[in-house]
Design a protein around this motif. Structure first.
Motif, PDB file in Angstrom:
ATOM      1  N   GLY A 126       0.831  -1.192   0.000  1.00 20.97           N
ATOM      2  CA  GLY A 126       0.000   0.000   0.000  1.00 20.97           C
ATOM      3  C   GLY A 126       0.868   1.245   0.000  1.00 20.97           C
ATOM      4  O   GLY A 126       2.101   1.174  -0.032  1.00 20.97           O
ATOM      5  N   HIS A 478      -7.471   1.259  -5.620  1.00 23.01           N
ATOM      6  CA  HIS A 478      -6.222   0.902  -6.300  1.00 23.01           C
ATOM      7  C   HIS A 478      -6.552   0.477  -7.727  1.00 23.01           C
ATOM      8  O   HIS A 478      -7.492  -0.300  -7.955  1.00 23.01           O
ATOM      9  N   TYR A 480      -4.710  -1.044 -11.341  1.00 21.18           N
ATOM     10  CA  TYR A 480      -3.527  -1.661 -11.947  1.00 21.18           C
ATOM     11  C   TYR A 480      -3.833  -1.935 -13.417  1.00 21.18           C
ATOM     12  O   TYR A 480      -4.808  -2.631 -13.738  1.00 21.18           O
ATOM     13  N   HIS A 519       0.304   1.619 -11.856  1.00 19.03           N
ATOM     14  CA  HIS A 519      -0.424   1.516 -10.589  1.00 19.03           C
ATOM     15  C   HIS A 519      -0.725   2.911 -10.059  1.00 19.03           C
ATOM     16  O   HIS A 519       0.171   3.737  -9.914  1.00 19.03           O
ATOM     17  N   THR A 521      -3.386   5.034  -7.079  1.00 20.50           N
ATOM     18  CA  THR A 521      -4.269   4.877  -5.934  1.00 20.50           C
ATOM     19  C   THR A 521      -4.947   6.207  -5.644  1.00 20.50           C
ATOM     20  O   THR A 521      -4.466   7.273  -6.066  1.00 20.50           O
TER      21      THR A 521
END
Length: 555
Positions: A126, A478, A480, A519, A521
């Motif tokens: 994280g 999140h 990806y 990635h 977030t």
């Protein structure tokens, strides 16, 4: 003289097997003890996520819901100018991780990224930000490769499936040859099948250990370093797999004479001890060892696995050999005994499975609100179906007459095997899925929460979306991105919105922070429960972009 030679060889085999057992027991005793926990979650941090502090701290403290282990080089603090602000190695003390940082750091926003290992061997990663003095443009951790290649995760599931299948192919022939096999029939076919099973278990064990390195550290299936491999082998997970290989090697010395002809009771007892010890290595390296009741979970899971191996392995022996080779008199003696064995194995499966479900699921709502629970429901449904087929075949055994070969029994057994092959696949997925008791636990508020995960596909990329806790209030998202070959897809720009049309809530922008090329977030506060529409636009070049949409159930 020949008799004395045979006795001597048998004595050597027993000594070798006993020595192997002693070595593996010592290895287990010396292996590092794992805490009773699983799938750790970050509970709090100092500084807090998104906090603005007046002066640069000398350390960043992460507190997880349970003890965690270090992944070398996977905890970083990135300064506003994208340089490393952490100084020295982080200190792990149970569930608390202390990261020394530069106390003379510049003003602006800092990025903290982490990757640690839970007690059940699963990585937890994280990131969050905090600011010194005033917020600034968040930095990007260009060295963060914390997410393993999807090939690695799927490879571990395949390896575990192969291991379960190999266990059944090893246990079934060994058990039938030891107790039920007619003396007049050749043992060559069952022996070859058992050796294949042993080889599959060994291959699965080696492959799982190998893939655990990139699964832990991030990267593809060949991103394995000596340091990473050493760290994996030095963990409880690695020790359990090494013990399994040692027990398999020790068992070879006693399996060879068993496959050649009948053996004495002492040899069978030693084989049984070796087999029981080997079964324990599966739960000791997975979820059961990290459950709220580890002693119960480990024993129950071993019983569950052993019952499966006896049942499926026995079915393979019946369908593949006995029903085709044994005569009516021999089948008349064998089938009733096998029917009782199968009933006992199925009863043990049901009992052990029930106890496992109560421990791992914890609440009825988790059966439908979590991926683990839904996989478990699918497994239960298939198991009920296979029980129906099994009951039919048992009835055929009781009604079997002396006329003709029992072809209907063989067809029913093949149907059992076909369905249980799918059940094994679900089991391989379950052991790699976050237990429902963890997925629904709200570590920050003490209440229940959900977890949403989905993979969305466009013509340009596939997008894995994760939202936690997927409930009213603050949520972490999140994203990806992967290309069509399941390789990380570099992203030029991320955009996301969340809307609840049923409540008249217009799209709310989700502020996204890129952590790596593929990635990102973000944090969003959802004011109401309902079926939220999460819309994500990913731009992969100056001209290429695509939008995908997910429906997220928020409680």
């Amino acid at each position: 003289m020949a008799g004395m030679t045979a006795v001597y060889r048998r004595w050597i085999a027993r000594c070798a097997a006993t020595a192997g057992l002693l070595v593996t027991v010592v290895a287990l005793l010396l292996a590092p003890a794992g805490p009773a926990s699983a799938h750790a979650v970050l509970v709090s941090s100092s500084p807090n996520s998104s906090a603005v502090v007046p002066a640069a701290p000398s350390e960043v403290v992460l507190t997880f819901s349970e003890p965690v282990r270090q992944v070398t080089g996977k905890i970083r603090v990135i300064a506003p100018d994208s340089s490393r602000a952490d100084r020295g190695e982080p200190v792990f003390d149970g569930a608390v991780v202390t990261i020394p940082v530069d106390p003379a750091g510049a003003r602006g926003t800092y990025l903290v990224s982490y990757r640690v290992i839970s007690a059940d061997s699963h990585p937890v990663s994280g990131a969050f930000t905090y600011s010194v003095g005033a917020p600034s443009t968040p930095p990007v951790d260009s060295g963060d490769d914390s997410r393993a290649d999807p090939v690695v995760g799927n490879g571990i599931k395949v390896a575990k499936y192969v291991g379960y299948a190999g266990l059944a192919l090893l246990v079934g022939p060994a058990l039938v040859l030891a107790v039920l096999w007619p003396r007049r029939l050749s043992r060559a076919g069952p022996a070859r099948l058992a050796w294949v099973g042993l080889g599959l278990v060994a291959l699965s064990t080696v492959a799982t250990v190998w893939l655990q390195v990139p699964y832990t550290n991030g990267g593809g299936p060949f991103d394995v370093t000596g340091t990473g491999l050493s760290g994996t082998l030095g963990s409880t997970f690695g020790a359990a797999h090494l013990v399994r290989l040692g027990l398999l090697a020790a068992a070879v010395f006693l399996l060879r004479p068993l496959f050649a002809g009948p053996v004495g009771r002492t040899d069978l007892v030693i084989l049984g001890v070796l087999g029981t010890a080997a079964l324990l290595t599966w739960p000791l390296s997975g979820h059961p060892a990290a459950s709220p009741a580890p002693a119960v979970s480990v024993v129950v899971d071993a019983v569950h696995l052993g019952s499966m191996a006896v049942w499926l392995g026995g079915l393979v022996m019946l369908a593949g050999f006995l029903l085709r080779r044994a005569d009516e008199r021999e089948l008349g003696a064998i089938l009733p005994i096998w029917s009782r064995w199968a009933a006992l194995a199925v009863s043990a499966l049901l009992l052990a499975g029930t106890v496992q479900a109560l421990i791992e699921v914890a609440t009825p709502s988790a059966l439908v609100d979590t991926t683990y629970g839904r996989l478990l429901l699918g497994k239960i449904g298939l198991f009920v179906l296979v029980l129906g087929v099994a009951a039919y075949s048992r009835a055929l055994v009781r009604r079997r007459t002396a006329a003709g070969r029992p072809a209907p029994v063989r067809r029913a057994i093949w149907a059992e095997l076909a369905i249980t092959a799918i059940v094994l696949g679900l089991s391989a997925s379950l052991v790699q899925t976050t237990p429902a008791r963890t997925a629904v636990s709200d570590t920050t508020g003490g209440g229940e929460s959900g977890y949403f995960s989905a993979t969305l596909t466009s013509s340009l990329y596939s997008l894995q979306v994760e939202m936690d806790p997927a409930e009213r209030g603050n949520n972490t998202v999140h994203l990806y991105a992967y290309d069509p070959d399941n390789r990380p897809q570099p992203v030029v720009e991320w955009r996301a919105t969340a809307a609840l049309p049923s409540a008249g809530i217009e799209p709310i922008e989700v502020p996204l922070l890129p952590l790596t090329d593929n990635h990102a977030t973000g944090e969003i506060s959802l004011p109401a429960a309902g079926e939220w529409q999460l819309r994500v636009t990913v731009r992969t070049s100056d001209i290429d972009q695509a939008t995908v949409t997910a429906t997220v159930p928020v409680r």
